[in-house]
Design a protein around this motif. Structure first.
Motif, PDB file in Angstrom:
ATOM      1  N   ASP A   1      85.821 139.976 126.672  1.00  0.00           N
ATOM      2  CA  ASP A   1      86.182 141.343 126.344  1.00  0.00           C
ATOM      3  C   ASP A   1      86.093 141.580 124.830  1.00  0.00           C
ATOM      4  O   ASP A   1      86.643 140.824 124.025  1.00  0.00           O
ATOM      5  N   ASN A   2      85.406 142.672 124.445  1.00  0.00           N
ATOM      6  CA  ASN A   2      85.209 142.969 123.017  1.00  0.00           C
ATOM      7  C   ASN A   2      86.525 143.300 122.310  1.00  0.00           C
ATOM      8  O   ASN A   2      86.687 143.009 121.116  1.00  0.00           O
ATOM      9  N   ASP A   3      87.467 143.937 123.028  1.00  0.00           N
ATOM     10  CA  ASP A   3      88.759 144.248 122.425  1.00  0.00           C
ATOM     11  C   ASP A   3      89.497 142.969 122.029  1.00  0.00           C
ATOM     12  O   ASP A   3      90.144 142.897 120.979  1.00  0.00           O
ATOM     13  N   PHE A   4      89.372 141.961 122.912  1.00  0.00           N
ATOM     14  CA  PHE A   4      90.031 140.687 122.613  1.00  0.00           C
ATOM     15  C   PHE A   4      89.379 140.016 121.406  1.00  0.00           C
ATOM     16  O   PHE A   4      90.057 139.470 120.536  1.00  0.00           O
TER      17      PHE A   4
ATOM     18  N   LEU B   1      90.555 141.614 118.345  1.00  0.00           N
ATOM     19  CA  LEU B   1      91.916 141.158 118.039  1.00  0.00           C
ATOM     20  C   LEU B   1      91.881 139.800 117.333  1.00  0.00           C
ATOM     21  O   LEU B   1      92.591 139.573 116.348  1.00  0.00           O
ATOM     22  N   LEU B   2      91.042 138.905 117.836  1.00  0.00           N
ATOM     23  CA  LEU B   2      90.922 137.589 117.214  1.00  0.00           C
ATOM     24  C   LEU B   2      90.374 137.699 115.799  1.00  0.00           C
ATOM     25  O   LEU B   2      90.779 136.944 114.905  1.00  0.00           O
ATOM     26  N   TYR B   3      89.486 138.640 115.584  1.00  0.00           N
ATOM     27  CA  TYR B   3      88.890 138.810 114.253  1.00  0.00           C
ATOM     28  C   TYR B   3      89.958 139.191 113.230  1.00  0.00           C
ATOM     29  O   TYR B   3      89.884 138.809 112.062  1.00  0.00           O
ATOM     30  N   LYS B   4      90.970 139.934 113.699  1.00  0.00           N
ATOM     31  CA  LYS B   4      92.022 140.418 112.804  1.00  0.00           C
ATOM     32  C   LYS B   4      93.243 139.496 112.755  1.00  0.00           C
ATOM     33  O   LYS B   4      94.201 139.799 112.058  1.00  0.00           O
ATOM     34  N   ARG B   5      93.186 138.401 113.517  1.00  0.00           N
ATOM     35  CA  ARG B   5      94.368 137.544 113.602  1.00  0.00           C
ATOM     36  C   ARG B   5      94.679 136.899 112.250  1.00  0.00           C
ATOM     37  O   ARG B   5      93.777 136.656 111.454  1.00  0.00           O
ATOM     38  N   PRO B   6      95.943 136.644 111.992  1.00  0.00           N
ATOM     39  CA  PRO B   6      96.305 135.971 110.722  1.00  0.00           C
ATOM     40  C   PRO B   6      95.798 134.542 110.723  1.00  0.00           C
ATOM     41  O   PRO B   6      95.707 133.902 111.773  1.00  0.00           O
ATOM     42  N   VAL B   7      95.466 134.056 109.557  1.00  0.00           N
ATOM     43  CA  VAL B   7      94.997 132.684 109.405  1.00  0.00           C
ATOM     44  C   VAL B   7      96.128 131.865 108.803  1.00  0.00           C
ATOM     45  O   VAL B   7      96.656 132.208 107.743  1.00  0.00           O
ATOM     46  N   TYR B   8      96.492 130.825 109.503  1.00  0.00           N
ATOM     47  CA  TYR B   8      97.591 129.981 109.041  1.00  0.00           C
ATOM     48  C   TYR B   8      97.039 128.718 108.394  1.00  0.00           C
ATOM     49  O   TYR B   8      96.050 128.154 108.827  1.00  0.00           O
ATOM     50  N   GLY B   9      97.724 128.244 107.357  1.00  0.00           N
ATOM     51  CA  GLY B   9      97.382 126.960 106.771  1.00  0.00           C
ATOM     52  C   GLY B   9      96.014 126.896 106.134  1.00  0.00           C
ATOM     53  O   GLY B   9      95.242 125.975 106.403  1.00  0.00           O
ATOM     54  N   ILE B  10      95.680 127.865 105.300  1.00  0.00           N
ATOM     55  CA  ILE B  10      94.381 127.868 104.644  1.00  0.00           C
ATOM     56  C   ILE B  10      94.240 126.617 103.777  1.00  0.00           C
ATOM     57  O   ILE B  10      95.095 126.311 102.942  1.00  0.00           O
ATOM     58  N   ASN B  11      93.161 125.886 103.997  1.00  0.00           N
ATOM     59  CA  ASN B  11      92.813 124.695 103.207  1.00  0.00           C
ATOM     60  C   ASN B  11      93.779 123.525 103.363  1.00  0.00           C
ATOM     61  O   ASN B  11      93.679 122.550 102.621  1.00  0.00           O
TER      62      ASN B  11
END
Length: 271
Positions: free
Chosen positions: A2-5, A8-18
């Motif tokens: 599903d494109n909506d999902f 949503l994943l594209y906008k998800r927060p990124v945890y623990g960068i680097n």
């Protein structure tokens, strides 16, 4: 999909960068332990070679904690240097733990056996490394280290707990030691012991929620001791499967008294 999902994943927060992987972090800690307790000495290293090893480990630690240094407003370099300045103290207290385990377990044939094979010592090593980093306000890494040991041994020690010298964990599987626990010197815990909180309400974060265990206490398997105001007095013995939520005086013995009834053979057809 599903494109909506996907959006949503594209906008998800990124945890623990680097932040390095848990494997990289745990292997660094293992390298510290192996530096202190090498399996063998094919060649006697001089002071310069040992210093070089320390410098590499120190540099690696700086890289590990670099991801969150700015967020916590701490200096990666200063924190790494501080940790390795504590190495003599770490070595000294780990040696007391080895001695406590070796002296307290008739099955231990040598100190090397304790170092190489005992899950209790493995968990204690990771806790003591993590505790130094926790006291330096290093985020996340201390918890990764103790959770690695937890996954390997079944022993769950929060890195912020306070534990004195000559600490002995026997067998160990299922032990839980909470964040604000305070444990004195010469304390021995058996498997399944819980030093926990009476309540896990979030608004209690930062308060003393876990018990205090004074010096020279033995706590046998399955015992549960709860509450930040609960103090186990020094030189006490806590029996197996005991449930304690109130303080006990020094030199006390607390034990679970089972109900034993001898049956008449006529009461059952089963032998």
């Amino acid at each position: 999909m599903d494109n909506d999902f996907l959006s949503l994943l594209y906008k998800r927060p990124v945890y623990g960068i680097n932040i390095p992987s848990n494997k990289v972090i745990s292997e660094w800690a293992l390298s510290v332990i192996r530096f202190l307790y090498p399996d063998n000495l094919p060649e006697q290293k001089n002071t310069f070679q040992l210093k070089e090893e320390v410098n590499k480990l120190e540099e690696a630690l700086g890289e590990i904690i670099a991801a969150n240094c700015k967020e916590k407003n701490i200096s990666c370099r200063e924190t790494a240097v501080h940790f390795f300045n504590q190495l003599p103290t770490l070595y000294e207290i780990l040696n007391t733990d080895i001695q406590a385990i070796f002296n307290g377990d008739p099955a231990a044939a040598s100190e090397f056996e304790v170092i190489r094979t005992y899950p209790g010592f493995y968990a204690i090593c990771f806790y003591r490394i993590a505790n130094i980093l926790s006291l330096s306000n290093v985020p996340l890494v201390p918890r990764i280290l103790t959770e690695h040991a937890h996954s390997k041994t079944g022993i769950d020690i929060h890195p912020a707990a306070t534990i004195g010298a000559f600490f002995h964990i026997d067998h160990g599987t299922g032990i839980v030691i909470g964040e604000t626990t305070k444990i004195g010197k010469h304390v021995k815990l058996y498997q399944g012991v819980t030093l926990g909180a009476l309540s896990v309400r979030k608004n209690l974060a930062g308060s003393k929620r876990h018990p205090t265990v004074e010096d020279y206490v033995i706590i046998y398997s399955g015992a549960t001791i709860l509450g930040g105001e609960t103090v186990i007095g020094h030189n006490s013995v806590i029996g197996g499967n005991v449930w304690i939520t109130e303080s006990i005086l020094p030199y006390s013995t607390a034990y679970h008294s089972p109900i034993i009834k001898v049956r008449n053979i006529n009461e059952t057809n089963e032998i």
